[in-house]
Design an enzyme around this catalytic site. Structure first.
Site, PDB file in Angstrom:
ATOM      1  N   GLY A 133       0.811  -1.211   0.000  1.00 51.53           N
ATOM      2  CA  GLY A 133       0.000   0.000   0.000  1.00 51.53           C
ATOM      3  C   GLY A 133       0.847   1.265   0.000  1.00 51.53           C
ATOM      4  O   GLY A 133       0.686   2.124  -0.856  1.00 51.53           O
TER       5      GLY A 133
ATOM      6  N   GLU B 250       0.666   5.935   7.596  1.00 50.48           N
ATOM      7  CA  GLU B 250       2.089   6.182   7.302  1.00 50.48           C
ATOM      8  C   GLU B 250       2.591   7.384   8.087  1.00 50.48           C
ATOM      9  O   GLU B 250       3.709   7.380   8.596  1.00 50.48           O
ATOM     10  CB  GLU B 250       2.306   6.391   5.797  1.00 50.48           C
ATOM     11  CG  GLU B 250       1.777   5.266   4.898  1.00 50.48           C
ATOM     12  CD  GLU B 250       2.205   3.866   5.302  1.00 50.48           C
ATOM     13  OE1 GLU B 250       3.278   3.727   5.913  1.00 50.48           O
ATOM     14  OE2 GLU B 250       1.453   2.906   5.027  1.00 50.48           O
TER      15      GLU B 250
ATOM     16  N   GLU C 234       3.644  -2.152  13.607  1.00 48.43           N
ATOM     17  CA  GLU C 234       2.476  -2.257  12.729  1.00 48.43           C
ATOM     18  C   GLU C 234       1.164  -2.394  13.510  1.00 48.43           C
ATOM     19  O   GLU C 234       0.173  -1.742  13.192  1.00 48.43           O
ATOM     20  CB  GLU C 234       2.645  -3.388  11.722  1.00 48.43           C
ATOM     21  CG  GLU C 234       3.787  -3.161  10.726  1.00 48.43           C
ATOM     22  CD  GLU C 234       3.672  -1.861   9.930  1.00 48.43           C
ATOM     23  OE1 GLU C 234       2.590  -1.244   9.937  1.00 48.43           O
ATOM     24  OE2 GLU C 234       4.678  -1.460   9.311  1.00 48.43           O
TER      25      GLU C 234
HETATM   26  N1  ARG Z   1       5.579  -0.518   6.605  1.00 50.74           N
HETATM   27  C1  ARG Z   1       4.661  -0.456   5.502  1.00 50.74           C
HETATM   28  C2  ARG Z   1       3.295  -0.117   6.074  1.00 50.74           C
HETATM   29  O1  ARG Z   1       2.869  -0.677   7.036  1.00 50.74           O
HETATM   30  C3  ARG Z   1       4.576  -1.721   4.736  1.00 50.74           C
HETATM   31  C4  ARG Z   1       5.770  -2.030   3.908  1.00 50.74           C
HETATM   32  C5  ARG Z   1       5.942  -3.470   3.694  1.00 50.74           C
HETATM   33  N2  ARG Z   1       6.671  -3.777   2.511  1.00 50.74           N
HETATM   34  C6  ARG Z   1       7.150  -4.980   2.218  1.00 50.74           C
HETATM   35  N3  ARG Z   1       7.734  -5.150   1.116  1.00 50.74           N
HETATM   36  N4  ARG Z   1       7.044  -5.975   3.025  1.00 50.74           N
HETATM   37  O2  ARG Z   1       2.615   0.741   5.615  1.00 50.74           O
HETATM   38 ZN    ZN Z   2       2.517   0.230   8.709  1.00 49.92          ZN
END
Ligand code: ARG
Ligand code: ZN
Length: 850
Positions: free
Chosen positions: A252, A289, A311
């Site tokens: 996303g 974000e 997260e």
């Molecule tokens: N940290 C990002 C979010 O939670 C997600 C990125 C994950 N990307 C990946 N290639 N695993 O918005």
């Molecule tokens: Zn995130």
């Protein structure tokens, strides 16, 4: 290769500063790095670097490293301890990389002529040699060289000239938060004054042609910045905040410090091109974000096992934000529907894992509903247990104590223990144990004493690698409703800690109906005997909107399960729903949710949970029949509602008008079962916003009458990728099951099926997989179609391919014939000689269940 949580050891060096000088070119980008190391432990210097780095030079304090002390494998560069000075030293390297060839979209790549990066989780190692682990944090100074007009990196701009720009990020950060963008971009710009009076420049960067669709994202950003100040006391900490939208993105969006990079579908919106749901999602992801700036960036994770530390918390925060700026009741129900549809499903299958896993092969396979959404639910329970004040105190302590650090779940729980005095040893199981607990309730009513005893028991089925599941702390919010609909006991939270536990209520005049798990106070499934009449009482009178919706949902589910086994429509259900239709005091968005029948996958899961084998065709027919029955019984009411919910005036994406549209479209969906699509066609012809267009189109596709509408859509929006993604998804998703695979195959032949673009791939292939009866077609054609495309995508983009294998995670629940066909498709995929590690891990885990 499997990594284990228990093997953690600290990096033996600190990085005092990282300098990068990047000269961009599509096929030969040159990255010069200077990393200032300071020894903090014993050992050689080990740096990560993916295959694809063409290393030109490596020096320590300016001198080349003697070959005898230097070892380079495909993935690491090691300099022996003997070749390293005792004092702080500078490691420098020059490497060349090829962004144009980077179709995996990890590291530095090109998207529609824009250079951009994605480094979480382990993408930075594809850019240069580095200790690519989240507990190594450093300030970065970056020079970007290119003749493209806009050159961006993290932090504050410090200098720029013809063909170059220099950026400095003073806040120590791990490499996964590094970002760089260069392109022909235009911005919607604004500013925000923080609570302490600092002015921050804000930009949302997009391609010039998209500039008229970026205003909403900017508004969402300003709202988020203010909300984090008010709700959490968190202030932004740089002079600029940049957001960039790119078309090719595996996920996303990404919270890179001061330079968030987004999938363009989560930025761009106009009434003609985006639906209400798109708007709500854009607002939530912009917030998510942005909130990472504190929960993720200022305080990050010690290692990737702790992913839910940032997260789970950031999802929890974005959910709170949406509840505040929209409707809390509606948001809670939407979140629970999503949690059950994705996370409970994950927990019940071969991919089950705890919110904090203790092993993984490929970390990118753990950006899951369990880590994100269950991670957020666990925090919601914690907040309920310690109360609002306790939560606020704990969070203040968290920010105070851990700012600038890379932390663990243990650190997180300790702040709650220290701030509130509560022992969280048992609560911690929510983080370490996989599986969804099943909560069973038996009621004991003593008429003479006016006493109700609730006898609860909890049990969690074994999950891969975890056979035994000790009891967890479960906060059970309950209320009592009398038979005539009055609330006789307002919400009370029962704290269950044992495998079996009773709770008594005295002084009751007559037997009440128990409103259980109000607000969905714990992520558990519920097993209780209840009559249809009791459910109807809650649907009509519960004061808790979640429990009220749940009562209607349970009624619908019972009907559907019975019908899928040959039963007929339950009149109590259709009648009870009439009450909600006619109640003008209810929020239209809530009524729309009540009218939305459980999805086919959810019905299948319920049938499997009751110990039977779901039949996808029977489920599809049952759902169709119930919708038709409902429509027939309430034709007049629905038709009135359809007219009454028309929203006059110019389009606004806010919760009020969006809720009216959602009810209007729910009514349309039902009515189109009776009117042959007349209303849907009329709405398609007259609607000026994409929300109503898509509602109408889905109804037409379901009736196989969408030809003209689809042609018009293509004629008008053929050059708009995001709208055409909808064109590619609605057809396989809503088509009658027997038509869906042929339709998907035709779409896949189109020249604009740009399958290397993750959004386009997910639209078509994911759209087909979301059509339950089509994907699980008895002849295996759905399985084969998806497996064939995964085989094609895997060598090009392993992350996106691996993620999509999850559509197979429910295969063990179906009949022997379907299982054999699914297994055959999965085994074909597993047998690919060059299968990626990402997809390999997923397919092996999924197959292990059979
Ligand atoms: N940290 C990002 C979010 O939670 C997600 C990125 C994950 N990307 C990946 N290639 N695993 O918005
Ligand atoms: Zn995130």
């Amino acid at each position: 290769e499997t990594r284990f949580l228990r093997d953690y050891s600290p990096y033996p060096f600190r990085v005092r500063e990282t300098r990068l000088d990047v000269t961009l070119a599509p096929q030969g980008t040159v990255v010069s790095s200077r990393i200032e190391f300071e020894r903090t432990g014993a050992g050689s210097l080990v740096l990560d670097g993916g295959t694809g780095l063409r290393t030109r030079s490596v020096t320590i304090d300016g001198a080349p490293v003697d070959a005898a002390h230097l070892a380079m494998t495909g993935e690491t560069l090691t300099i022996a301890e003997a070749a390293l000075p005792d004092r702080p030293f500078t490691f420098a390297a020059q490497v060349e990389i090829d962004p144009e060839a980077n179709t995996a979209l990890e590291g530095l790549y090109l998207s529609g002529g824009i250079f951009c990066t994605q480094c979480e989780a382990e993408g930075f190692r594809h850019i240069t040699w580095y200790p690519d682990r989240p507990d190594v944090m450093a300030p970065f100074r970056v020079t970007v060289r290119s003749n493209l007009p806009v050159l961006l990196s993290n932090g504050n701009p410090v200098a720029q000239g013809e063909g170059w720009a220099e950026w400095h990020d003073p806040w120590p950060k791990p490499a996964y938060l590094f970002a760089l963008v260069a392109g022909d971009l235009k911005a919607v710009s604004d500013s925000f004054t923080t609570m302490s009076g600092r002015k921050v420049a804000l930009n949302v960067w997009v391609r010039p042609a998209d500039l008229d669709r970026a205003d909403f994202a900017m508004e969402a950003l300003k709202k988020s910045m203010r909300w984090d100040e008010t709700a959490y006391g968190r202030e932004y900490d740089l002079d600029v905040f940049n957001i960039v939208a790119v078309d090719d993105f595996n996920m996303g969006a990404m919270e890179n410090k001061g330079l968030n990079i987004f999938n363009s579908k989560l930025v761009l919106a106009s009434p003609e091109t985006a639906t209400d749901a798109d708007y709500e999602r854009i607002e939530a992801v912009i917030a998510h974000e942005y909130f990472h700036n504190w929960t993720g960036n200022r305080i990050t994770c010690r290692d990737w096992f702790q992913l839910c530390l940032k997260e789970g918390l950031t999802v929890f925060r974005d959910q709170q934000f949406t509840s505040d700026v929209r409707s809390a009741a509606v948001k809670r129900i939407e979140d629970v529907v999503m949690l059950r549809g994705r996370q409970f499903r994950e927990d019940a299958g071969p991919l089950a894992h705890p919110p904090r896993p203790d092993r993984y092969e490929e970390i990118n396979n753990f950006y899951t509903a369990t880590v994100y959404e269950k991670g957020a639910e666990v925090i919601g329970m914690l907040r309920r247990l310690v109360g609002d004040d306790g939560y606020r105190k704990s969070l203040d302590l968290y920010f105070d104590r851990h700012d600038g650090q890379a932390c663990t779940i243990e650190d997180w729980l300790k702040v709650f223990e220290d701030a509130t005095g509560r022992d969280l040893a048992q609560f911690k199981r929510w983080y370490t144990d996989a599986g969804t607990p099943k909560l069973t309730l038996a009621e004991d009513w003593d008429d003479e004493a006016g006493r109700l005893t609730l006898r609860f028991s909890q049990a969690t089925a074994p999950t891969p690698g975890q056979p035994d599941k000790p009891a967890r702390v479960i906060p059970i919010a309950v209320g009592l409703i009398s038979q005539n609909g009055d609330e006789v006991l307002p919400t009370r939270v029962l704290e269950m800690t044992e495998a079996r536990q009773d709770f008594g209520f005295e002084g009751l005049g007559s037997r009440p109906v128990v409103s259980l798990l109000r607000g969905f106070s714990a992520p558990v499934t519920v097993d209780r005997k209840m009559t249809t009449v009791e459910r109807a009482i809650l649907l009509a009178h519960d004061t808790d909107s979640f429990a009220r919706w749940q009562a209607g949902h349970d009624l619908a589910m019972d009907s559907l399960v019975a019908m899928a086994r040959g039963g007929s429509v339950d009149p109590v259900f259709t009648h009870a729903l009439g009450g909600a239709l006619d109640d003008e005091s209810l929020d239209p968005a809530f009524v729309a949710l009540v009218l939305r029948l459980p999805g086919e996958d959810e019905i299948a899961a319920e049938i499997a949970a009751r110990g039977a084998t779901p039949d996808p065709d029977a489920i599809h027919q049952a759902r169709d029949a119930l919708a038709a029955g409902l429509a027939a019984e309430h034709e007049r009411g629905l038709s009135t509602l359809y007219d009454r919910m028309e929203v006059p005036g110019p389009y606004s994406p806010e919760a009020g008008p969006a809720g009216r549209r959602s009810l209007r479209l729910a009514a349309l969906g039902l009515l189109s079962r009776l009117d042959g699509g007349v209303r849907a066609q009329a709405l398609w012809d007259s609607a000026s916003n994409m929300t109503e267009k898509m509602g109408a189109l889905a109804a037409l596709v379901r009736l196989d009458r969408a030809g003209p509408a689809l042609a018009q859509m293509e004629a008008r929006f053929g050059d708009n990728r995001l709208v055409m993604d909808k064109f590619f998804s609605v057809q396989p998703m809503a088509a009658p099951p027997a038509r869906a695979v042929p339709v998907a195959k035709e779409l896949a032949e189109r020249p604009d099926f740009d399958w290397k673009n993750p959004n386009r791939f997910r639209s078509l292939i994911g759209g087909l997989a979301a059509n339950h009866a089509a994907f699980h077609a008895g002849d295996g054609s759905g399985y084969d179609f998806v497996a064939d495309w995964l085989m094609r995508l895997d060598p090009v983009n392993p992350q996106t391919a691996a993620r999509m294998t999850t559509v197979f995670e429910t295969w063990p629940r179906y009949d022997a014939d379907r299982r054999a066909r699914a297994r055959e498709a999965l085994e074909r995929l597993a047998a690919l000689p060059s299968l990626s590690g990402n997809t390999g891990e997923m397919v092996r885990r999924i197959l292990a269940a059979g």
